[in-house]
Design a protein around this motif. Structure first.
Motif, PDB file in Angstrom:
ATOM      1  N   HIS A  46       2.129   2.201  -2.947  1.00 53.01           N
ATOM      2  CA  HIS A  46       1.900   2.262  -4.715  1.00 53.01           C
ATOM      3  C   HIS A  46       1.153   4.211  -4.343  1.00 53.01           C
ATOM      4  CE1 HIS A  46       2.225  -1.834  -5.965  1.00 53.01           C
ATOM      5  NE2 HIS A  46       1.993  -1.182  -6.979  1.00 53.01           N
ATOM      6  N   ILE A  47       0.818   4.315  -3.074  1.00 47.63           N
ATOM      7  CA  ILE A  47      -0.048   5.822  -2.759  1.00 47.63           C
ATOM      8  C   ILE A  47       0.934   6.755  -2.606  1.00 47.63           C
ATOM      9  CG2 ILE A  47      -1.800   4.448  -2.054  1.00 47.63           C
ATOM     10  CD1 ILE A  47      -1.560   5.494   0.735  1.00 47.63           C
ATOM     11  N   SER A  48       2.255   6.832  -2.007  1.00 48.08           N
ATOM     12  CA  SER A  48       3.291   7.931  -2.179  1.00 48.08           C
ATOM     13  C   SER A  48       5.154   7.522  -3.202  1.00 48.08           C
ATOM     14  CB  SER A  48       4.018   7.458  -0.414  1.00 48.08           C
ATOM     15  OG  SER A  48       4.908   6.620  -0.131  1.00 48.08           O
ATOM     16  N   SER A  63       1.699   9.828   2.763  1.00 48.53           N
ATOM     17  CA  SER A  63       1.423  10.189   1.437  1.00 48.53           C
ATOM     18  C   SER A  63      -0.132  11.277   1.873  1.00 48.53           C
ATOM     19  CB  SER A  63       0.371   8.817   1.546  1.00 48.53           C
ATOM     20  OG  SER A  63      -0.705   8.678   0.190  1.00 48.53           O
ATOM     21  N   VAL A  71       0.678  -1.593  -0.324  1.00 47.02           N
ATOM     22  CA  VAL A  71       0.303  -0.240   0.052  1.00 47.02           C
ATOM     23  C   VAL A  71       0.446   0.655   0.207  1.00 47.02           C
ATOM     24  CG1 VAL A  71      -1.446   1.676   1.628  1.00 47.02           C
ATOM     25  CG2 VAL A  71      -1.595  -0.842   0.974  1.00 47.02           C
ATOM     26  N   LEU A 123      -9.043  11.030  -2.142  1.00 56.95           N
ATOM     27  CA  LEU A 123      -9.784  10.175  -2.638  1.00 56.95           C
ATOM     28  C   LEU A 123     -11.226  10.390  -2.753  1.00 56.95           C
ATOM     29  CD1 LEU A 123      -9.410   6.923  -0.048  1.00 56.95           C
ATOM     30  CD2 LEU A 123      -9.330   6.970  -2.250  1.00 56.95           C
ATOM     31  N   MET A 170      -2.101  10.846  -0.447  1.00 59.35           N
ATOM     32  CA  MET A 170      -2.852  10.583  -1.681  1.00 59.35           C
ATOM     33  C   MET A 170      -5.255  10.311  -0.460  1.00 59.35           C
ATOM     34  SD  MET A 170      -5.018   8.266  -2.820  1.00 59.35           S
ATOM     35  CE  MET A 170      -4.585   6.442  -3.150  1.00 59.35           C
TER      36      MET A 170
END
Ligand code: UDP
Ligand code: MG
Length: 315
Positions: A145-147, A225, A142, A231, A227
């Motif tokens: 992938h998101i930072s 992150s 995770v 959302l 991210m």
């Protein structure tokens, strides 16, 4: 022997492991062509750890103690250790001998070669159970992938730093909510890694429960992150498109008003769920902002041993 290595060890209720740790690590350190200081950070242990450390400090002036006023957690302990160490190289490790001390000379070799950051990568963790291994893999997936940072999945809290890298972590990474292992990997500089096999704990038990690890993981994602904050935008686009789709469907099928009860309930539940989830995420970030704003100390030192008088160390 004009170079000195500082070995930082965080200690929380490790009375059963400390003597063994000191015996093994002391032997390795004594055989080095570096001078050393062994900085134990007592993280508010409630067992006999502090007494054992005091005995060790009594017989060996290179053993130094920073003792907290209460338990502040492993991260805070490592940070305090960094703050108090003055070596030309700093090595952080655990007190339970899961980080084999025989790697210390190898880390120092890399420092001599000019590397600033040496991360120790576990090849195999005998002690962690299946659940811990799976959740840990999921967490790294995770975060990577998101930072926009890359965290080494099997990096541990076992690492070596040059004095320059240590100084940067001391000075410029004073966040309250933090993940030192992540920062270590993201300050740049010549970096390398050494693989090692984690040993089983010599004694006592792990202080990291799954719950603690979960809180830790959430904090790390929030720190590295932004991210999740975005959302909301994706959710908005998604519900907008869903609205259009339902509208088109209604027009095309020319359904009368009374039907579609289930659709409405499902849609409302779904939308509200999404909204509350997003509000929750924003809340988490605000909580971190609030913590940073309050600017409370990361740790509070109760007493220290064997540090030179009058030297300014710590926060
Ligand atoms: N530790 C600490 N404060 C805490 C929890 C742990 O200083 O609140 C220390 C502990 O004494 C050990 C290291 O952090 O030296 C790693 O903890 P542990 O071995 O329990 O974690 P695991 O290796 O199981 O992940
Ligand atoms: Mg351990």
């Amino acid at each position: 022997m004009d170079r000195k290595v500082s070995v930082v060890v965080s200690v929380y209720n490790e009375e059963k492991a400390l003597k063994e740790f000191y015996r093994e690590t002391g032997k390795v350190l004594a055989g080095l062509d570096w001078d050393y200081e062994l900085v134990f950070v007592n993280d508010g242990s409630s067992d006999g750890s502090l007494e054992i450390l005091e005995e060790l400090a009594e017989e060996n002036p290179k053993v130094k103690i920073v003792s907290f006023s209460r338990n502040f957690g492993h991260e805070a302990a490592m940070i305090a250790g960094l703050d108090y160490s003055r070596g030309d190289a700093v090595i952080c490790m655990d007190a339970d001998l899961q980080h084999p001390p025989e790697y210390i000379p190898k880390i120092l070799e890399k420092i001599e070669e000019g590397y600033h950051v040496i991360t120790m990568v576990r090849t195999h963790n005998r002690t962690a159970g299946l659940i811990k291994n799976i959740t840990s893999a999921g967490f790294y997936w995770v975060i990577n992938h998101i930072s926009d940072v890359h965290l080494e999945p099997n990096a541990s809290d076992f690492f070596g730093l040059s004095s320059h890298a240590a100084e940067i972590l001391r000075k410029s990474y004073r966040e309250k909510v933090r993940f030192l292992r992540g920062y270590v990997q993201n300050i740049g500089f010549a970096r390398t890694h050494i693989e090692y096999e984690a040993r089983a704990r010599v004694a006592g038990e792990s202080k990291y429960s799954l719950k603690k690890l979960f809180v830790f993981s959430v904090n790390t994602i929030l720190c590295f992150s932004n991210m999740p904050l975005k959302l909301g935008i994706y959710a908005g686009i998604f519900s907008g498109l869903l609205g259009v789709a339902v509208m088109v469907y209604t027009i095309l099928t020319r359904r009368g008003a009374p039907s579609g009860y289930a659709t409405i309930v499902v849609l409302i539940c779904f939308m509200f769920a999404m909204m509350f989830f997003l509000i929750g995420i924003i809340g988490e970030y605000i909580a971190i902002l609030f913590t940073e704003l309050k600017d409370r100390p990361v740790y509070i030192v109760d007493e220290t041993r064997n540090f030179e008088e009058g030297e300014q160390r710590g926060e």
